[in-house]
Enzyme design. Sequence first.
Site: not given
Length: 447
Positions: A33, A301
């Site tokens: 992430s 993401d």
Amino acid sequence: MPWSFKSSIPTWPRTSSCSWGMTYNTNAQVPDSAGTATAYLCGVKANEGTVGVNAATVRTYCNTSQGNEVTSILRWARDAGKSVGIVTTTRVNHATPSAAYAHSADRDWYSDNEMPPEALSQGCKDIAYQLMHNIRNINVIMGGGRKYMYPKNKTDVEYGADEKARGTRLDGLDLVSIWKSFKPTDKSSHFVWNRTELLALDPNTVDYLLGLFEPGDMQYELNRNNETDPSLTEMVDIAIKILKRNPKGFFLLVEGGRIDHGHHEGKAKQALHEAVEMDRAIGQAGAMTSLEDTLTVVTADHSHVFTFGGYTPRGNSIFGLAPMVSDTDKKPFTAILYGNGPGYKVVGGERENVSMVDYAHNNYQAQSAVPLRHETHGGEDVAVFAKGPMAHLLHGVHEQNYIPHVMAYAACIGANLDHCGPASSAVGPAAGLPLLALALLPLRGLF
């Protein structure tokens, strides 16, 4: 509508679109992430585990980040005079939000307590410190992460004697007090730590808001205390009410970050209910803004190794069993499964018989093919949904770091302003276009 620049963009396309973003990090096929947040907020692909820096930065090596910092669309918007905000269900210094304001060789440097001595001696600052110092005029910050703002062992306002909730900072700083000291005396600034205080505010009179509702990440929606913790939708509602008062527009990053955590723990029910709450927040944002003058982008993401199947009939609970047993071991299986994770269980040398357990429990860990303490991300492309002015630019398949450049192009912020006319022009993009970047951590198979 409340934005005075609406009439300045009559000829620019206002559409809805869906595209795909390639999520890999510069050094990883399956991303994390931090590197992905850097891509879709800063417009630059980065290494796994690093935030707000380019690929010349090596994770954990402080000295490789110096001179390799990159700025985010939040900063571009702030520099253009827009109001800006961050709303998340994770810690406000977690990977996704931190890419909006921080530059760190390691995503896990939440406070100086988590940093190695070498990094401290080389002058690197922890992410919580950077939140309060790098961009001092962020209008709205809401999420968890209280303990990283206070000196080591300071008792938490909510959890008292719980050692895990106590302050972590070794430098003795009270970052909440520092946040307050940075605010102009002629502006209204508020720090709140619970839902009651938040909902008591009049958004029409608030200029700066810091809301830290948990020592670490916020509670899962299914576990949320309605007295102390606001929902993601409530936070988004208040954030937009504060930010939209700026006639130049705003940028708001919204993250449903605990979707990701539910998957890592193998708790599909928690993850899916987090996604439902994220959907409510997106709906609320849509109701408060206009397709005419607000570009909204909803994306992820990364993916997860999460799926559901088994030829389930219509009406079958998504948390239920497939209508068959395995033709190999003759045992039932759930519709939801993970490729890897903590749900891998062997009983008596055989796969667990799930009909003997409460597979509909909130914390049931769905079966996985490979045993891991934490389920992993997936590496496939993720959906990018967009609506509003210039949404048509998000069509097809793109590198993930293309996303913030589209948003900046539409809003006439950042470095590329050659196509922009004056805000009063009857043609061309508005200098005050509001932007909503709603970061939906993904559920593979539901897009």
